[in-house]
Motif scaffolding. Structure first.
Motif, PDB file in Angstrom:
ATOM      1  N   ASP A   1       0.956  -1.300   0.231  1.00  0.00           N
ATOM      2  CA  ASP A   1       0.215  -0.250   0.203  1.00  0.00           C
ATOM      3  C   ASP A   1       1.320   1.316   0.183  1.00  0.00           C
ATOM      4  OD1 ASP A   1      -2.552   2.207  -0.139  1.00  0.00           O
ATOM      5  OD2 ASP A   1      -2.991   1.188   2.272  1.00  0.00           O
ATOM      6  N   LEU A   2       0.634   2.146  -0.604  1.00  0.00           N
ATOM      7  CA  LEU A   2       0.721   3.857  -0.150  1.00  0.00           C
ATOM      8  C   LEU A   2       0.053   4.453   0.119  1.00  0.00           C
ATOM      9  CD1 LEU A   2       2.033   3.762  -4.182  1.00  0.00           C
ATOM     10  CD2 LEU A   2       3.570   2.908  -2.175  1.00  0.00           C
ATOM     11  N   HIS A   3      -0.930   4.375   0.840  1.00  0.00           N
ATOM     12  CA  HIS A   3      -1.851   5.566   0.891  1.00  0.00           C
ATOM     13  C   HIS A   3      -3.297   4.995   2.109  1.00  0.00           C
ATOM     14  CE1 HIS A   3      -0.907   7.818  -2.505  1.00  0.00           C
ATOM     15  NE2 HIS A   3      -1.207   6.698  -3.311  1.00  0.00           N
ATOM     16  N   GLY A   4      -2.574   4.384   2.940  1.00  0.00           N
ATOM     17  CA  GLY A   4      -2.994   3.924   3.605  1.00  0.00           C
ATOM     18  C   GLY A   4      -5.030   3.191   3.827  1.00  0.00           C
ATOM     19  N   GLY A   5      -5.023   2.451   3.198  1.00  0.00           N
ATOM     20  CA  GLY A   5      -6.200   2.178   2.191  1.00  0.00           C
ATOM     21  C   GLY A   5      -6.522   2.982   1.191  1.00  0.00           C
ATOM     22  N   ARG A   6      -6.633   4.138   0.628  1.00  0.00           N
ATOM     23  CA  ARG A   6      -7.100   4.878  -0.389  1.00  0.00           C
ATOM     24  C   ARG A   6      -6.525   4.426  -1.115  1.00  0.00           C
ATOM     25  NH1 ARG A   6      -6.763  10.237   0.947  1.00  0.00           N
ATOM     26  NH2 ARG A   6      -8.945  10.195  -0.446  1.00  0.00           N
ATOM     27  N   TYR A   7      -7.162   4.626  -2.727  1.00  0.00           N
ATOM     28  CA  TYR A   7      -7.050   4.446  -4.041  1.00  0.00           C
ATOM     29  C   TYR A   7      -7.367   5.803  -4.090  1.00  0.00           C
ATOM     30  CZ  TYR A   7      -7.136   3.930  -8.869  1.00  0.00           C
ATOM     31  OH  TYR A   7      -7.312   3.957 -10.266  1.00  0.00           O
ATOM     32  N   LEU A   8      -6.149   7.494  -5.193  1.00  0.00           N
ATOM     33  CA  LEU A   8      -6.345   7.929  -5.039  1.00  0.00           C
ATOM     34  C   LEU A   8      -6.434   8.277  -6.439  1.00  0.00           C
ATOM     35  CD1 LEU A   8      -3.497   9.500  -3.445  1.00  0.00           C
ATOM     36  CD2 LEU A   8      -5.404   9.184  -2.477  1.00  0.00           C
ATOM     37  N   SER A   9      -7.661   8.464  -7.009  1.00  0.00           N
ATOM     38  CA  SER A   9      -8.633   8.789  -8.242  1.00  0.00           C
ATOM     39  C   SER A   9      -8.954  10.213  -8.795  1.00  0.00           C
ATOM     40  CB  SER A   9     -10.085   7.721  -8.197  1.00  0.00           C
ATOM     41  OG  SER A   9     -11.552   9.071  -6.872  1.00  0.00           O
ATOM     42  N   ASP A  10      -8.369  10.942  -8.084  1.00  0.00           N
ATOM     43  CA  ASP A  10      -8.255  12.286  -8.569  1.00  0.00           C
ATOM     44  C   ASP A  10      -6.843  12.551  -8.405  1.00  0.00           C
ATOM     45  OD1 ASP A  10      -9.503  15.327  -8.832  1.00  0.00           O
ATOM     46  OD2 ASP A  10      -7.764  15.400  -6.729  1.00  0.00           O
ATOM     47  N   PRO A  11      -6.565  12.970  -9.909  1.00  0.00           N
ATOM     48  CA  PRO A  11      -5.225  13.202 -10.085  1.00  0.00           C
ATOM     49  C   PRO A  11      -4.469  14.668  -9.410  1.00  0.00           C
ATOM     50  CG  PRO A  11      -6.250  13.188 -11.875  1.00  0.00           C
ATOM     51  CD  PRO A  11      -7.663  13.039 -10.574  1.00  0.00           C
ATOM     52  N   GLU A  12      -5.194  15.386  -8.808  1.00  0.00           N
ATOM     53  CA  GLU A  12      -4.440  16.373  -7.745  1.00  0.00           C
ATOM     54  C   GLU A  12      -4.480  15.579  -6.994  1.00  0.00           C
ATOM     55  OE1 GLU A  12      -6.957  20.420  -7.937  1.00  0.00           O
ATOM     56  OE2 GLU A  12      -6.358  20.539 -10.359  1.00  0.00           O
ATOM     57  N   GLU A  13      -5.227  14.603  -6.141  1.00  0.00           N
ATOM     58  CA  GLU A  13      -5.030  14.832  -5.163  1.00  0.00           C
ATOM     59  C   GLU A  13      -3.912  13.157  -5.173  1.00  0.00           C
ATOM     60  OE1 GLU A  13      -7.152  12.060  -1.380  1.00  0.00           O
ATOM     61  OE2 GLU A  13      -8.236  12.772  -3.732  1.00  0.00           O
ATOM     62  N   MET A  14      -3.455  12.832  -5.664  1.00  0.00           N
ATOM     63  CA  MET A  14      -2.953  12.163  -6.189  1.00  0.00           C
ATOM     64  C   MET A  14      -1.322  12.350  -6.140  1.00  0.00           C
ATOM     65  SD  MET A  14      -0.511  10.310  -8.545  1.00  0.00           S
ATOM     66  CE  MET A  14      -1.456  10.380 -10.047  1.00  0.00           C
ATOM     67  N   LEU A  15      -1.432  13.931  -6.704  1.00  0.00           N
ATOM     68  CA  LEU A  15      -0.208  14.580  -7.464  1.00  0.00           C
ATOM     69  C   LEU A  15       0.287  15.202  -5.851  1.00  0.00           C
ATOM     70  CD1 LEU A  15      -0.441  15.731 -10.287  1.00  0.00           C
ATOM     71  CD2 LEU A  15       0.936  13.714 -10.240  1.00  0.00           C
ATOM     72  N   ALA A  16      -0.560  15.753  -5.243  1.00  0.00           N
ATOM     73  CA  ALA A  16      -0.027  16.258  -3.515  1.00  0.00           C
ATOM     74  C   ALA A  16       0.685  15.111  -3.151  1.00  0.00           C
ATOM     75  CB  ALA A  16      -1.308  16.787  -3.338  1.00  0.00           C
ATOM     76  N   ARG A  17      -0.172  13.868  -2.773  1.00  0.00           N
ATOM     77  CA  ARG A  17       0.726  13.316  -2.164  1.00  0.00           C
ATOM     78  C   ARG A  17       2.131  12.506  -2.521  1.00  0.00           C
ATOM     79  NH1 ARG A  17       1.338  10.366   2.216  1.00  0.00           N
ATOM     80  NH2 ARG A  17       1.129   8.198   2.542  1.00  0.00           N
ATOM     81  N   CYS A  18       1.440  11.967  -3.619  1.00  0.00           N
ATOM     82  CA  CYS A  18       3.263  11.673  -4.515  1.00  0.00           C
ATOM     83  C   CYS A  18       4.160  12.372  -4.527  1.00  0.00           C
ATOM     84  CB  CYS A  18       2.561  11.037  -5.961  1.00  0.00           C
ATOM     85  SG  CYS A  18       1.669   9.766  -5.613  1.00  0.00           S
ATOM     86  N   MET A  19       4.166  13.114  -4.847  1.00  0.00           N
ATOM     87  CA  MET A  19       5.131  14.595  -5.644  1.00  0.00           C
ATOM     88  C   MET A  19       5.876  14.520  -4.267  1.00  0.00           C
ATOM     89  SD  MET A  19       5.195  14.216  -8.615  1.00  0.00           S
ATOM     90  CE  MET A  19       6.431  15.884  -9.058  1.00  0.00           C
ATOM     91  N   PRO A  20       5.243  14.752  -2.645  1.00  0.00           N
ATOM     92  CA  PRO A  20       6.775  14.814  -1.639  1.00  0.00           C
ATOM     93  C   PRO A  20       7.334  13.085  -1.826  1.00  0.00           C
ATOM     94  CG  PRO A  20       4.334  16.389  -1.056  1.00  0.00           C
ATOM     95  CD  PRO A  20       4.555  15.504  -3.079  1.00  0.00           C
ATOM     96  N   LEU A  21       6.151  12.843  -1.622  1.00  0.00           N
ATOM     97  CA  LEU A  21       7.153  11.084  -1.078  1.00  0.00           C
ATOM     98  C   LEU A  21       7.873  10.511  -2.052  1.00  0.00           C
ATOM     99  CD1 LEU A  21       6.309   8.869   0.273  1.00  0.00           C
ATOM    100  CD2 LEU A  21       4.855   7.995  -1.927  1.00  0.00           C
ATOM    101  N   LEU A  22       7.768  11.151  -3.894  1.00  0.00           N
ATOM    102  CA  LEU A  22       9.232  10.876  -4.375  1.00  0.00           C
ATOM    103  C   LEU A  22      10.510  11.599  -4.198  1.00  0.00           C
ATOM    104  CD1 LEU A  22       6.792  11.020  -7.654  1.00  0.00           C
ATOM    105  CD2 LEU A  22       7.916   8.773  -6.488  1.00  0.00           C
ATOM    106  N   ALA A  23      10.476  12.866  -3.471  1.00  0.00           N
ATOM    107  CA  ALA A  23      11.391  13.058  -3.588  1.00  0.00           C
ATOM    108  C   ALA A  23      12.164  13.170  -1.747  1.00  0.00           C
ATOM    109  CB  ALA A  23      10.748  15.443  -3.589  1.00  0.00           C
ATOM    110  N   ASP A  24      11.573  12.443  -1.245  1.00  0.00           N
ATOM    111  CA  ASP A  24      12.103  12.308  -0.182  1.00  0.00           C
ATOM    112  C   ASP A  24      12.357  10.335   0.326  1.00  0.00           C
ATOM    113  OD1 ASP A  24      12.156  11.208   2.601  1.00  0.00           O
ATOM    114  OD2 ASP A  24      11.079  12.917   3.371  1.00  0.00           O
ATOM    115  N   PRO A  25      13.397  10.031  -0.607  1.00  0.00           N
ATOM    116  CA  PRO A  25      14.203   9.027  -0.560  1.00  0.00           C
ATOM    117  C   PRO A  25      13.367   8.629   1.472  1.00  0.00           C
ATOM    118  CG  PRO A  25      15.683   9.634  -1.225  1.00  0.00           C
ATOM    119  CD  PRO A  25      14.850  11.212  -0.484  1.00  0.00           C
ATOM    120  N   ASP A  26      14.156   8.887   1.442  1.00  0.00           N
ATOM    121  CA  ASP A  26      13.548   8.179   3.084  1.00  0.00           C
ATOM    122  C   ASP A  26      12.361   7.914   3.543  1.00  0.00           C
ATOM    123  OD1 ASP A  26      16.646   8.096   4.558  1.00  0.00           O
ATOM    124  OD2 ASP A  26      16.056  10.593   4.707  1.00  0.00           O
ATOM    125  N   ARG A  27      11.192   9.055   3.227  1.00  0.00           N
ATOM    126  CA  ARG A  27      10.036   8.352   3.446  1.00  0.00           C
ATOM    127  C   ARG A  27       9.746   6.671   2.460  1.00  0.00           C
ATOM    128  NH1 ARG A  27       6.013  12.612   1.991  1.00  0.00           N
ATOM    129  NH2 ARG A  27       4.388  10.836   2.729  1.00  0.00           N
TER     130      ARG A  27
END
Length: 241
Positions: free
Chosen positions: A65-91
């Motif tokens: 899983d990536l989002h605590g059991g959620r499927y992020l169908s909204d592209p803006e919500e998905m990008l808001a979650r994933c872009m900071p994640l992709l910029a943080d190798p430790d996370r």
């Protein structure tokens, strides 16, 4: 085809309660294990079916899983979650290690023979596990030509296969070159397959919600990419019965 059993597994990661999908082949013996990372939207029936398909081939498979059991169908919500994640190798590593911990707790998993495969953000997590020195037998990614912190790719101790669409605007030629330069400089056993005419997430069946620009399904290349993943696992983690 073997009889497959499945169950949901809850585990903590990234300050969330993640829900993974574990698929086990028939029998009681230990088998090679595969972590499966989803695209940025999060796990869906697509990743669950992939885990079950690998279990049918004899692998213990966990779609993480990536989002605590959620499927992020909204592209803006998905990008808001994933872009900071992709910029943080430790996370990303924290998410990957938590999923690996689920496999460590599974008696059927042969922890000396584990691979990590992933798509998009899930593929980036798989690569970060390798850069963190996790003992993997193979890493396979699609749409995940991310580069890591300088020098850390030298910790990757297994073959890396990566697939990307030639028309993927999110993974353009410059990104391909940076990724392959990193792998080459680190002395990694790497391969890159470019699928002609394919966009980003070409492997994923069409969805019934909005998708970011540059995303599109390519049925033929989707089948080819799956065969390439299966071939990688067969080479690096052969199943003995």
């Amino acid at each position: 085809m073997t009889t497959v059993t499945t169950r949901s597994v809850e585990y903590p990661a990234d300050d969330l309660t993640m829900i993974g999908h574990l698929a086990l082949p028939a029998g009681a013996d230990r088998r090679p294990a595969v972590l499966i990372g989803p695209e940025g939207m999060g796990p869906s029936h697509v990743e669950r079916r992939r885990a079950e398909a690998l279990a049918e081939l004899g692998y213990v498979a966990l779609a993480f899983d990536l989002h605590g059991g959620r499927y992020l169908s909204d592209p803006e919500e998905m990008l808001a979650r994933c872009m900071p994640l992709l910029a943080d190798p430790d996370r990303m590593r924290g998410i990957g290690h938590a999923a690996f911990g689920v496999l460590r707790a599974e008696p059927r998993a042969d922890l000396d023979r584990v691979a990590a495969i992933g798509y998009g953000t899930g593929g980036a997590v798989a690569l970060e596990l390798g850069r963190d020195g996790v003992d993997l037998r193979a890493i396979g990614t699609v749409n995940a030509l991310t580069t890591g912190r300088p020098g850390e790719a030298a910790r990757i101790r297994c073959p890396v296969w990566a697939g990307v669409g030639s028309q993927d605007p999110i993974m353009p030629p410059a990104q391909r070159e940076a990724f392959t330069a990193e792998m080459q400089a680190a002395g990694v056993d790497w391969r890159l397959t470019v699928y002609g005419g394919a966009l980003h997430a070409f492997h994923h069946p069409p969805v019934d919600h909005a998708a970011p620009p540059g995303v599109g399904h390519h049925p033929l290349h989707a089948q080819r990419a799956w065969r390439d993943i299966v071939d990688l696992l067969a080479e690096c983690l052969p199943v003995t019965r």
